[in-house]
Design a protein around this motif. Structure first.
Motif, PDB file in Angstrom:
ATOM      1  N   ALA A  78       0.820  -1.218   0.000  1.00 12.54           N
ATOM      2  CA  ALA A  78       0.000   0.000   0.000  1.00 12.54           C
ATOM      3  C   ALA A  78       0.852   1.266   0.000  1.00 12.54           C
ATOM      4  CB  ALA A  78      -0.922   0.002   1.219  1.00 12.54           C
ATOM      5  N   HIS A  79       0.355   2.276  -0.682  1.00  8.32           N
ATOM      6  CA  HIS A  79       1.006   3.585  -0.682  1.00  8.32           C
ATOM      7  C   HIS A  79       0.797   4.297   0.644  1.00  8.32           C
ATOM      8  CE1 HIS A  79       2.641   7.328  -2.194  1.00  8.32           C
ATOM      9  NE2 HIS A  79       1.516   7.962  -1.913  1.00  8.32           N
ATOM     10  N   ARG A  80      -0.390   4.119   1.249  1.00  9.02           N
ATOM     11  CA  ARG A  80      -0.688   4.723   2.547  1.00  9.02           C
ATOM     12  C   ARG A  80      -1.183   3.640   3.503  1.00  9.02           C
ATOM     13  NH1 ARG A  80      -4.061   7.350  -0.677  1.00  9.02           N
ATOM     14  NH2 ARG A  80      -5.881   7.091   0.660  1.00  9.02           N
ATOM     15  N   VAL A  81      -0.744   3.716   4.733  1.00  9.56           N
ATOM     16  CA  VAL A  81      -1.147   2.741   5.751  1.00  9.56           C
ATOM     17  C   VAL A  81      -1.920   3.468   6.842  1.00  9.56           C
ATOM     18  CG1 VAL A  81      -0.388   1.050   7.455  1.00  9.56           C
ATOM     19  CG2 VAL A  81       0.832   1.261   5.272  1.00  9.56           C
ATOM     20  N   ILE A  82      -3.168   3.062   7.026  1.00  7.30           N
ATOM     21  CA  ILE A  82      -4.056   3.658   8.022  1.00  7.30           C
ATOM     22  C   ILE A  82      -4.390   2.582   9.050  1.00  7.30           C
ATOM     23  CG2 ILE A  82      -6.300   4.768   8.404  1.00  7.30           C
ATOM     24  CD1 ILE A  82      -6.181   5.454   5.304  1.00  7.30           C
ATOM     25  N   VAL A  83      -4.108   2.858  10.301  1.00  6.69           N
ATOM     26  CA  VAL A  83      -4.423   1.924  11.382  1.00  6.69           C
ATOM     27  C   VAL A  83      -5.660   2.421  12.116  1.00  6.69           C
ATOM     28  CG1 VAL A  83      -3.648   0.952  13.586  1.00  6.69           C
ATOM     29  CG2 VAL A  83      -2.062   1.128  11.656  1.00  6.69           C
ATOM     30  N   VAL A  84      -6.608   1.538  12.342  1.00  2.00           N
ATOM     31  CA  VAL A  84      -7.835   1.894  13.072  1.00  2.00           C
ATOM     32  C   VAL A  84      -7.919   1.036  14.320  1.00  2.00           C
ATOM     33  CG1 VAL A  84      -9.135   2.738  11.085  1.00  2.00           C
ATOM     34  CG2 VAL A  84      -9.175   0.305  11.593  1.00  2.00           C
ATOM     35  N   THR A  85      -8.086   1.683  15.468  1.00  2.00           N
ATOM     36  CA  THR A  85      -8.175   0.943  16.724  1.00  2.00           C
ATOM     37  C   THR A  85      -8.766   1.820  17.802  1.00  2.00           C
ATOM     38  OG1 THR A  85      -6.923  -0.235  18.424  1.00  2.00           O
ATOM     39  CG2 THR A  85      -5.815   1.609  17.356  1.00  2.00           C
ATOM     40  N   ASP A  86      -9.563   1.219  18.691  1.00  2.00           N
ATOM     41  CA  ASP A  86     -10.017   1.987  19.843  1.00  2.00           C
ATOM     42  C   ASP A  86      -8.856   2.119  20.825  1.00  2.00           C
ATOM     43  OD1 ASP A  86     -10.375  -0.117  22.134  1.00  2.00           O
ATOM     44  OD2 ASP A  86     -11.276  -1.032  20.363  1.00  2.00           O
ATOM     45  N   SER A  87      -8.952   3.090  21.714  1.00  2.00           N
ATOM     46  CA  SER A  87      -7.826   3.435  22.575  1.00  2.00           C
ATOM     47  C   SER A  87      -7.463   2.346  23.577  1.00  2.00           C
ATOM     48  CB  SER A  87      -8.129   4.741  23.324  1.00  2.00           C
ATOM     49  OG  SER A  87      -9.299   4.613  24.108  1.00  2.00           O
ATOM     50  N   SER A  88      -8.340   1.360  23.784  1.00  2.00           N
ATOM     51  CA  SER A  88      -8.019   0.288  24.731  1.00  2.00           C
ATOM     52  C   SER A  88      -6.835  -0.548  24.271  1.00  2.00           C
ATOM     53  CB  SER A  88      -9.241  -0.619  24.937  1.00  2.00           C
ATOM     54  OG  SER A  88      -9.517  -1.375  23.767  1.00  2.00           O
ATOM     55  N   LYS A  89      -6.512  -0.519  22.981  1.00  2.00           N
ATOM     56  CA  LYS A  89      -5.414  -1.323  22.458  1.00  2.00           C
ATOM     57  C   LYS A  89      -4.102  -0.547  22.385  1.00  2.00           C
ATOM     58  CE  LYS A  89      -8.599  -4.156  19.782  1.00  2.00           C
ATOM     59  NZ  LYS A  89      -9.098  -4.521  18.443  1.00  2.00           N
ATOM     60  N   LEU A  90      -4.138   0.736  22.691  1.00  2.00           N
ATOM     61  CA  LEU A  90      -2.921   1.538  22.671  1.00  2.00           C
ATOM     62  C   LEU A  90      -2.095   1.241  23.919  1.00  2.00           C
ATOM     63  CD1 LEU A  90      -4.425   4.946  21.472  1.00  2.00           C
ATOM     64  CD2 LEU A  90      -3.373   3.135  20.094  1.00  2.00           C
ATOM     65  N   GLY A  91      -0.814   0.948  23.707  1.00  2.00           N
ATOM     66  CA  GLY A  91       0.030   0.551  24.822  1.00  2.00           C
ATOM     67  C   GLY A  91      -0.053  -0.917  25.152  1.00  2.00           C
ATOM     68  N   ARG A  92      -0.879  -1.653  24.426  1.00  2.00           N
ATOM     69  CA  ARG A  92      -1.040  -3.093  24.633  1.00  2.00           C
ATOM     70  C   ARG A  92      -0.157  -3.853  23.646  1.00  2.00           C
ATOM     71  NH1 ARG A  92      -6.914  -5.762  24.042  1.00  2.00           N
ATOM     72  NH2 ARG A  92      -7.269  -4.513  25.934  1.00  2.00           N
ATOM     73  N   ARG A  93       0.403  -4.949  24.103  1.00  2.00           N
ATOM     74  CA  ARG A  93       1.203  -5.811  23.235  1.00  2.00           C
ATOM     75  C   ARG A  93       0.451  -7.099  22.936  1.00  2.00           C
ATOM     76  NH1 ARG A  93       7.452  -5.457  25.477  1.00  2.00           N
ATOM     77  NH2 ARG A  93       7.705  -3.201  25.175  1.00  2.00           N
ATOM     78  N   ALA A  94       0.613  -7.590  21.729  1.00  2.00           N
ATOM     79  CA  ALA A  94       0.082  -8.889  21.346  1.00  2.00           C
ATOM     80  C   ALA A  94       1.244  -9.758  20.874  1.00  2.00           C
ATOM     81  CB  ALA A  94      -0.990  -8.737  20.270  1.00  2.00           C
ATOM     82  N   PHE A  95       0.968 -10.981  20.503  1.00  2.00           N
ATOM     83  CA  PHE A  95       2.024 -11.961  20.269  1.00  2.00           C
ATOM     84  C   PHE A  95       2.898 -11.652  19.053  1.00  2.00           C
ATOM     85  CE2 PHE A  95       3.250 -15.951  18.056  1.00  2.00           C
ATOM     86  CZ  PHE A  95       4.218 -16.373  18.957  1.00  2.00           C
ATOM     87  N   ALA A  96       2.287 -11.281  17.932  1.00  2.00           N
ATOM     88  CA  ALA A  96       3.010 -11.226  16.662  1.00  2.00           C
ATOM     89  C   ALA A  96       3.107  -9.795  16.138  1.00  2.00           C
ATOM     90  CB  ALA A  96       2.332 -12.116  15.624  1.00  2.00           C
ATOM     91  N   ARG A  97       4.302  -9.368  15.817  1.00  2.00           N
ATOM     92  CA  ARG A  97       4.535  -8.009  15.310  1.00  2.00           C
ATOM     93  C   ARG A  97       4.181  -7.914  13.827  1.00  2.00           C
ATOM     94  NH1 ARG A  97       9.074  -4.984  13.242  1.00  2.00           N
ATOM     95  NH2 ARG A  97       9.169  -2.855  14.094  1.00  2.00           N
ATOM     96  N   ILE A  98       3.491  -6.851  13.468  1.00  2.00           N
ATOM     97  CA  ILE A  98       3.157  -6.590  12.067  1.00  2.00           C
ATOM     98  C   ILE A  98       4.239  -5.729  11.425  1.00  2.00           C
ATOM     99  CG2 ILE A  98       1.496  -5.520  10.488  1.00  2.00           C
ATOM    100  CD1 ILE A  98      -0.677  -6.204  12.595  1.00  2.00           C
ATOM    101  N   CYS A  99       4.442  -4.536  11.965  1.00  2.00           N
ATOM    102  CA  CYS A  99       5.464  -3.627  11.457  1.00  2.00           C
ATOM    103  C   CYS A  99       5.695  -2.518  12.471  1.00  2.00           C
ATOM    104  CB  CYS A  99       5.078  -3.047  10.089  1.00  2.00           C
ATOM    105  SG  CYS A  99       3.622  -1.973  10.124  1.00  2.00           S
ATOM    106  N   GLY A 100       6.732  -1.731  12.239  1.00  2.00           N
ATOM    107  CA  GLY A 100       7.037  -0.615  13.116  1.00  2.00           C
ATOM    108  C   GLY A 100       6.181   0.600  12.798  1.00  2.00           C
TER     109      GLY A 100
END
Length: 265
Positions: free
Chosen positions: A212-234
């Motif tokens: 993609a030329h542009r990457v847009i991440v959508v998430t509610d604030s409850s997931k900010l600062g949270r870690r999950a198992f598998a990294r997507i990208c920086g």
């Protein structure tokens, strides 16, 4: 309260607290302890929780609810986030969508635009989009919209999220070029970037971002600062993060410092 409603409520409590006590759950749901024990036993058989003496605990670093149980969580916030993210997509663009409740809401907003639902007063021609997705539920909703060209990847379906994963999915994504991708994620960390619960889903989302030329991440604030198992990208690969107004000023500043535009709605 039906069994399905009890299960949904129990999984919501488990997602929020990380563990359940039989007596506390029975009190919260206003049912007997015996009923809660049977429910937890059945949920454990379906691998949706781990049964313990006197209760249950959640799986994993960051607990994953099946999509059918997550649709009502933070629903107003997700709808506002979806509307703001859809505004970042231009008419006629090719957009990628991975699976998830928020990206599903984005697909619904785009479908409304494509059908002319937002343009009736102007008489302007209906916009058209090409949507590339590995989410079966999104493909199913958009397939009946003649104004949208829907491209689905191949792959093996994950019943938790309705997402297609695996080599067949990667093969299709390697052959397309996207104007933008809208990614739902399970965690956002200022150091590690964006993450998913499973490595196969993370790999698909990573390739979406690469195409993609542009990457847009959508998430509610409850997931900010949270870690999950598998990294997507920086964070360096992300152009915009759309979230709700509950994001802290500190978190927003750290994301901006990393070069990410933050939109809080």
């Amino acid at each position: 309260m039906s069994k399905q409603e009890r299960w949904s409520a129990l999984l919501e409590l488990l997602a929020a607290q990380g563990r359940l006590d039989v007596e506390e759950a029975a009190s919260a749901l206003e049912v007997s302890s015996a009923t809660i024990r049977r429910d937890l036993d059945e949920l454990a058989e379906q691998k949706m929780l781990v049964r313990t003496r006197g209760g249950a605990i959640a799986h994993g670093v960051s607990y994953e609810l099946p999509l059918r149980y997550k649709s009502s969580r933070h629903a107003p916030e997700k709808q506002r986030i979806a509307a703001a993210a859809a505004d970042l997509i231009g008419d006629g663009e090719v957009v990628g969508l991975n699976g998830g409740t928020t990206t599903t809401e984005v697909a619904r907003v785009l479908a409304l635009r494509a059908s002319g639902g937002q343009r009736e007063s102007t008489g302007a021609p209906s916009p058209a989009f090409t949507v590339v997705t590995n989410a079966l539920n999104i493909a199913g909703e958009l397939a009946v919209r003649p104004q949208i060209k829907i491209v689905t990847t191949g792959g093996v379906a994950r019943p938790q999220t309705y997402e297609l994963v695996g080599p067949l999915t990667m093969g299709v994504l390697n052959e397309v070029v996207l104007d933008a991708v809208v990614l739902g994620v399970d965690g956002v960390d200022p150091q590690l970037g964006i993450m998913a619960h499973h490595e196969d889903e993370a790999g698909v989302s990573r390739l979406f971002a690469e195409r993609a030329h542009r990457v847009i991440v959508v998430t509610d604030s409850s997931k900010l600062g949270r870690r999950a198992f598998a990294r997507i990208c920086g964070l360096d690969r992300i152009d915009v993060l759309v979230t709700d107004a509950s994001i802290s000023a500190e978190t927003s500043a750290r994301l901006v410092d990393a070069g990410v535009k933050v939109i809080a709605v």
